[in-house]
Design an enzyme around this catalytic site. Structure first.
Site, PDB file in Angstrom:
ATOM      1  N   VAL A  15       0.830  -1.203   0.000  1.00 17.87           N
ATOM      2  CA  VAL A  15       0.000   0.000   0.000  1.00 17.87           C
ATOM      3  C   VAL A  15       0.867   1.256   0.000  1.00 17.87           C
ATOM      4  CG1 VAL A  15      -1.753   1.312   1.246  1.00 17.87           C
ATOM      5  CG2 VAL A  15      -1.900  -1.184   1.134  1.00 17.87           C
ATOM      6  N   ARG A  46      11.328  -0.632   7.968  1.00 20.15           N
ATOM      7  CA  ARG A  46      12.153  -1.503   8.807  1.00 20.15           C
ATOM      8  C   ARG A  46      13.554  -1.657   8.238  1.00 20.15           C
ATOM      9  NH1 ARG A  46       8.099  -6.619  10.141  1.00 20.15           N
ATOM     10  NH2 ARG A  46       6.594  -5.461  11.410  1.00 20.15           N
ATOM     11  N   GLU A 131     -10.602   6.225   6.075  1.00 16.86           N
ATOM     12  CA  GLU A 131     -11.457   5.638   5.048  1.00 16.86           C
ATOM     13  C   GLU A 131     -10.927   4.297   4.550  1.00 16.86           C
ATOM     14  OE1 GLU A 131     -14.590   5.011   3.244  1.00 16.86           O
ATOM     15  OE2 GLU A 131     -14.510   7.173   3.609  1.00 16.86           O
ATOM     16  N   GLY A 136     -11.508  -0.954   1.415  1.00 13.61           N
ATOM     17  CA  GLY A 136     -10.578  -0.442   0.408  1.00 13.61           C
ATOM     18  C   GLY A 136     -10.990   0.879  -0.199  1.00 13.61           C
ATOM     19  N   GLY A 189      -3.362 -15.400  -4.863  1.00 16.24           N
ATOM     20  CA  GLY A 189      -2.929 -14.249  -4.082  1.00 16.24           C
ATOM     21  C   GLY A 189      -4.026 -13.569  -3.293  1.00 16.24           C
ATOM     22  N   GLU A 192      -3.669 -14.993   2.364  1.00 22.03           N
ATOM     23  CA  GLU A 192      -2.313 -14.958   2.896  1.00 22.03           C
ATOM     24  C   GLU A 192      -1.826 -16.384   3.183  1.00 22.03           C
ATOM     25  OE1 GLU A 192      -0.595 -12.236   3.215  1.00 22.03           O
ATOM     26  OE2 GLU A 192      -2.159 -10.703   2.978  1.00 22.03           O
ATOM     27  N   ASP A 203     -10.702 -10.296  10.708  1.00 23.45           N
ATOM     28  CA  ASP A 203     -10.633  -9.107   9.862  1.00 23.45           C
ATOM     29  C   ASP A 203     -12.007  -8.460   9.720  1.00 23.45           C
ATOM     30  OD1 ASP A 203      -9.125  -7.520   7.560  1.00 23.45           O
ATOM     31  OD2 ASP A 203     -11.001  -8.219   6.690  1.00 23.45           O
ATOM     32  N   LYS A 207     -13.622  -4.663  11.116  1.00 23.13           N
ATOM     33  CA  LYS A 207     -14.331  -3.720  10.250  1.00 23.13           C
ATOM     34  C   LYS A 207     -15.768  -3.500  10.725  1.00 23.13           C
ATOM     35  CE  LYS A 207     -11.459  -5.101   6.341  1.00 23.13           C
ATOM     36  NZ  LYS A 207     -11.394  -5.913   5.099  1.00 23.13           N
ATOM     37  N   GLY A 309      -6.276  -4.573  -1.788  1.00 23.29           N
ATOM     38  CA  GLY A 309      -5.288  -4.380  -2.844  1.00 23.29           C
ATOM     39  C   GLY A 309      -4.568  -3.065  -2.678  1.00 23.29           C
TER      40      GLY A 309
END
Length: 441
Positions: A15, A46, A131, A136, A189, A192, A203, A207, A309
């Protein structure tokens, strides 16, 4: 134009890199919209030496000292796309208390301790925008907290996790089992290497907490959300849903309602459910997200699009950056957190739901009467019953049979107690499947 708005970017993964690219490619348009150019003051990572391809950024901007970057006097806006609870919470609280505006995509932190961020923003006088934390690129949170601020939202129902939606859509389209569909999602993809946060509903629960907080002007944390994942959904469940004219989706549901004492409360839950094919969310396939909002005056609203994405998330991040930058130039800040309602969270047991229950039972007289008696004892009304040979074939499994029952609406606690008693009956070989049914009469 005035002096540049200086940005500190925390994180430069998928991102973060898209944010940098969009800042570079759209620099002139962004400056025109804001009234001042945007400049990257620094990027905290990092590992400075990591290969980031042809990223259009001066290598000297990279640093491994995020707090030092945040504390710089020339930083106006902090963008956080690292994720996780700590050290992100420490960084953002520091920035907000110092009066800097923050744009974050960190759903886990907002759901666990959004109160700390909102309190720090109120203390420092900066903006907190997020947002990108839910769905997304879909413009969803700002409509909830601004466009619909003059209305009374009654219910929010959404598909907010692309991975699980892809898996369930694949199961529905191909007849595959959960493991096969998950393997395909991983290869493409969408999932994960460790898909636990997605398939177990963590997740989506984070949200859901954010959506409920905005919709109902109440601080709701992830711990307040009833959560179930999709790992127990089988190909047989999907086939049974299809036979009913339904499909299975992992839903987040947040709704106003009265508790057992008659007080207005909010219930928030995440679980797989059957929904009719006529429901607006039923056609949301692949890895797309959609959220269905119901309000007193506005009626029914649908928000749909790509929910994850690098590019879609970066689009939402930059939308927030434009908003907070314009506020800073105008010397104003956005409306502060609205948590005035302070509604209690309703226990899951008081949620009104329907159940689809698949039983493997002994194939002999009196079984249906005994099973129906269990439902009656818990005051759960049966809507439909379907009985056939075990295994779905003409021969079945000898002395066993399949019994599929769909209930009318009842408190979830009563339905759960019914299932517990059914599991203890000698005539019930197994409770093969239990799924809630939403969106129908």
């Amino acid at each position: 134009m005035t002096s540049p708005v200086r940005l500190a970017l925390l994180g430069c993964g998928t991102v973060g890199q898209e944010v940098v690219r969009l800042l570079h490619e759209q620099s002139a348009d962004l400056a025109a919209r804001i009234g001042a150019p945007l400049e990257i003051a620094g990027i905290a990572v990092r590992r400075i030496g990591r290969d980031r391809g042809d990223l259009p950024v001066d290598p000297t901007l990279f640093t491994t000292d995020p707090l030092g970057l945040i504390k710089r006097d020339d930083v106006d806006v902090v963008i956080e796309v690292v994720g996780g609870i700590e050290p992100a919470r420490t960084w953002l609280v520091e920035a907000l208390r110092a009066g800097k505006s923050v744009v974050t995509a960190n759903k886990a932190l907002l759901a666990e301790d959004g109160a700390a961020l909102h309190d720090a923003a109120a203390e420092g006088g900066g903006d907190l925008y997020y947002e990108a934390s839910v769905a997304g690129a879909i413009p969803l949170l700002r409509p909830l907290r601004e466009s619909l601020h003059g209305d009374r939202i009654t219910r929010v129902t959404g598909i907010v996790n692309g991975t699980t939606n892809f898996i369930l859509s694949a199961m529905d389209a191909t007849g595959a089992g959960f493991a096969e569909a998950l393997e395909e999602a991983t290869e493409l993809g969408y999932a994960e290497a460790d898909p636990t946060a997605d398939v177990e509903g963590f997740d989506a629960a984070a949200k859901a907490a954010i959506l409920a907080s905005l919709a109902f002007h109440t601080r709701v944390a992830a711990a307040d959300v009833h959560r179930e994942g999709i790992t127990e959904v089988t190909a047989a469940d999907v086939a049974s849903a299809r036979a009913m004219g339904c499909t299975i989706k992992l839903l987040c549901i947040a709704a106003r309602g009265a508790d057992a004492a008659g007080r207005e409360t909010v219930g928030v839950r995440v679980h797989p459910a059957m929904i009719p094919l006529t429901h607006p969310l039923a056609s949301v396939g692949d890895a797309f997200n959609a959220v269905f909002v119901e309000a007193d005056a506005a009626g029914q609203l649908m928000f749909y699009g790509r929910g994850a994405g690098g590019a879609p998330t970066a689009s939402a991040v930059l939308g927030d950056v434009v908003a907070v930058s314009r506020n800073r130039l105008a010397g104003v800040r956005a409306a502060s957190e609205s948590a005035y309602a302070d509604l209690a969270v309703r226990p899951m047991g008081e949620a009104l739901t329907r159940y689809h229950i698949s039983l493997d039972v002994a194939d002999r007289p009196g079984v249906l009467e005994a099973v129906a008696g269990v439902f009656a004892r818990h005051d759960v009304s049966i809507a439909t019953v379907r009985q056939g040979p075990a295994g779905g074939g003409p021969a079945g499994r000898g002395d066993d049979a399949d019994l599929v029952i769909v209930t009318h609406v009842a408190p979830d606690a009563a339905l759960a107690a019914t299932v517990r008693e059914l599991r203890g009956l000698d005539i019930v070989r197994s409770v093969a499947s239990v799924l809630r049914v939403e969106g129908g009469a």
